[in-house]
Design an enzyme around this catalytic site. Structure first.
Site, PDB file in Angstrom:
ATOM      1  N   CYS A  83      43.591  45.740 -14.545  1.00 11.83           N
ATOM      2  CA  CYS A  83      42.835  46.676 -15.391  1.00 11.83           C
ATOM      3  C   CYS A  83      43.701  47.849 -15.834  1.00 11.83           C
ATOM      4  CB  CYS A  83      41.603  47.178 -14.648  1.00 11.83           C
ATOM      5  SG  CYS A  83      40.829  45.889 -13.684  1.00 11.83           S
ATOM      6  N   HIS A 331      34.640  48.339 -21.473  1.00 10.61           N
ATOM      7  CA  HIS A 331      35.849  48.105 -20.679  1.00 10.61           C
ATOM      8  C   HIS A 331      36.480  46.755 -21.008  1.00 10.61           C
ATOM      9  CE1 HIS A 331      38.729  48.188 -17.521  1.00 10.61           C
ATOM     10  NE2 HIS A 331      37.995  47.726 -16.535  1.00 10.61           N
TER      11      HIS A 331
END
Lengths: 383, 129
Positions: A83, A331
């Site tokens: 991430c 996201h």
């Protein structure tokens, strides 16, 4: 090292963008960034993405994106750090310009998450496959275990977790690129579907498609283009054990602590110098822990800070996630770290409209991978 | 799961085999080629204690497809008596009764199935004691 300046930014809207491919997303963001910068070429490019191989069966993204962006034969590199892929891609671009190898570099990030992959399974590849994922743990599950330990150790409450989601949705509602432009109430958060106790659906960032890109360049290039000078004061990165259970503490993310320490030293700044901060709120507890481990609040007080509104734009103490954060803005994993830098770039340029922090001069972005095994921190300043 | 990949982890999953650093005494689970504490590479094989306490836990209600028939299930981090920490499911418990600090024991259980034609995968799960 040479000074490095962000001279342009562009991003797609984040969301479930079923009509757009990963190439469409990246090229849209990159084209906007190049146009915004006003440059006629780039010397090199980086594409951050967590797992295009598992999400859509496409690897070799550096080459794919350089081809579709029409910039062959420049060097083009895919950067992966779960991430934190976007943040690390930005750091690579920064280092390439700072080192003197290139003058104008594009740092992009992208993820295409809604093409049908088992998203929970793909995201779990950022954890230890043999000793965490084998036992059925998920990413919401890992952060839920951090939350339980934090609640047990510091008395953090369910209401304090909800306050993070409420604040980030309030900010995201003012961001035209956000996936969720709706406000939520604490009651809605606390009554949403349980995902992994104590984290509920509205504690979790969503599954998103999207891309973001920035152009970094030398001070000379920026001055010739007559740009506002948004300088990268610090770029730092740290690592930790891949498994959450391998850490000495389950409530402190040491990679965040270490990356922040290095960033403050490099920038010659302290936490109280920050006017605006973007943190990696993949889950509400992650924002609470990050604000503590970045030194913005005393350890154990992150929940109280959120509940008291100290991180809101209105409070003017230390606005956190003015973009809406991962929670509300969305996201798309590999794009997130770049999108955080874009929020800082726009805040420092005074271009954030309804969510603008008055007189923002210094901003920090914290982007992390996995349950904190990677963390990258950047500090930008308008000079 | 590919059988060879599963087979490699059997000493750890079935027997809790770990490696203890001969220089600094640090216990690695799973074993490593380099001790992360002192960077040396001489170890003895030991068997971990199968008892410990629950440091944190969650109840997974939304899982990956592979575990979707098992939900809801409890997962926690257990600190064994020799200070090694492991992530493990917690079996045979009322999930509402789980408490941080409670004593648990690791037992041998089936963890997952590899589809209709694949192998059964076994390992440790915690139970309350």
């Amino acid at each position: 090292m040479r000074d490095v300046v962000v001279i342009g930014a562009g991003m797609t809207k984040f969301g479930e963008l079923w009509g757009k491919s990963i190439k469409d997303l990246f090229v849209e963001a990159a084209t906007k960034a190049i146009e915004n910068a006003g440059v006629d070429h780039i010397d090199s490019m980086y594409a951050g993405a967590m797992s295009s191989g598992l999400f859509i069966g496409q690897e070799h993204l550096g080459a794919v994106m350089a081809d579709y962006l029409g910039v062959n034969p420049i060097p083009a590199t895919h950067v992966e750090s779960a991430c934190a892929s976007g943040g690390v891609a930005f750091r690579q671009a920064f280092l390439e310009v700072a080192s003197g190898v290139s003058d104008i570099v594009l740092a992009g990030g992208v993820e295409k998450m809604t093409d049908g992959a088992d998203v929970t399974d793909v995201l779990a590849t950022a954890a230890d496959q043999e000793y965490e994922v084998f036992h059925g743990i998920t990413f919401p599950g890992l952060y839920a275990m951090i939350a339980q330990a934090h609640m047990h150790q510091y008395g953090t409450t369910r209401e304090q977790l909800a306050a993070v989601a409420v604040k980030n949705h309030r900010n995201g509602a003012k961001n035209p690129n956000a996936q969720f432009r709706n406000e939520v109430t604490a009651e809605q958060v606390m009554n949403s579907t349980m995902v992994s106790d104590p984290l509920r659906l509205l504690d979790c960032s969503p599954v998103s498609d999207g891309a973001a890109a920035v152009i970094v360049a030398t001070m000379d290039v920026a001055k010739k283009l007559n740009k506002n000078l948004i300088r990268v004061l610090a770029s730092s990165q740290a690592s930790d054990t891949i498994a959450l259970h391998g850490r000495k503490s389950l409530t402190t993310l040491n990679s965040v602590v270490k990356a922040a320490e290095k960033a403050y030293k490099m920038a010659d700044k302290k936490p109280t110098d920050m006017n605006v901060v973007e943190v990696h709120d993949c889950f509400t507890i992650a924002e609470i822990v990050a604000t503590e481990d970045l030194g913005l609040f005393e350890k154990g007080k992150g929940g109280e800070a959120a509940a008291n509104g100290w991180t809101s734009i209105e409070c003017k103490m230390i606005p956190v996630n003015t973009s809406g954060g991962l929670k509300s803005k969305g996201h798309p994993v590999g794009a997130t770290g770049i999108a955080q830098v874009i929020e800082l770039y726009e805040q420092l340029n005074g271009a954030c409209g309804a969510r603008q922090v008055p007189n923002a001069h210094v901003g920090m972005a914290q982007n992390m991978g996995g349950s904190g095994a990677s963390c990258v921190v950047h500090i930008l300043e308008a000079i | 799961m590919i059988t060879a990949r599963y087979h490699r982890e059997i000493p750890q999953r079935y027997r809790l085999e770990a490696s203890k650093c001969l220089k600094c005494g640090h216990i690695n689970f799973p074993p490593r080629l380099l001790c992360p504490e002192c960077k040396t590479n001489k170890f003895e094989t030991i068997k971990l204690s199968d008892e410990g306490k629950l440091l944190t836990f969650t109840v997974v209600r939304v899982s990956s497809d592979r575990f979707s028939k098992e939900t809801p299930f409890a997962v926690g981090i257990v600190e064994l008596n020799d200070s090694v920490k492991v992530t493990t499911q917690i079996a045979d418990v009322d999930v509402d009764e789980l408490k941080i600090g409670q004593r648990v024991k690791l037992i041998f259980r089936k963890i997952q199935d590899d589809g209709k034609a694949g192998i059964h995968c076994y390992g440790y799960k915690a139970i309350a004691i």
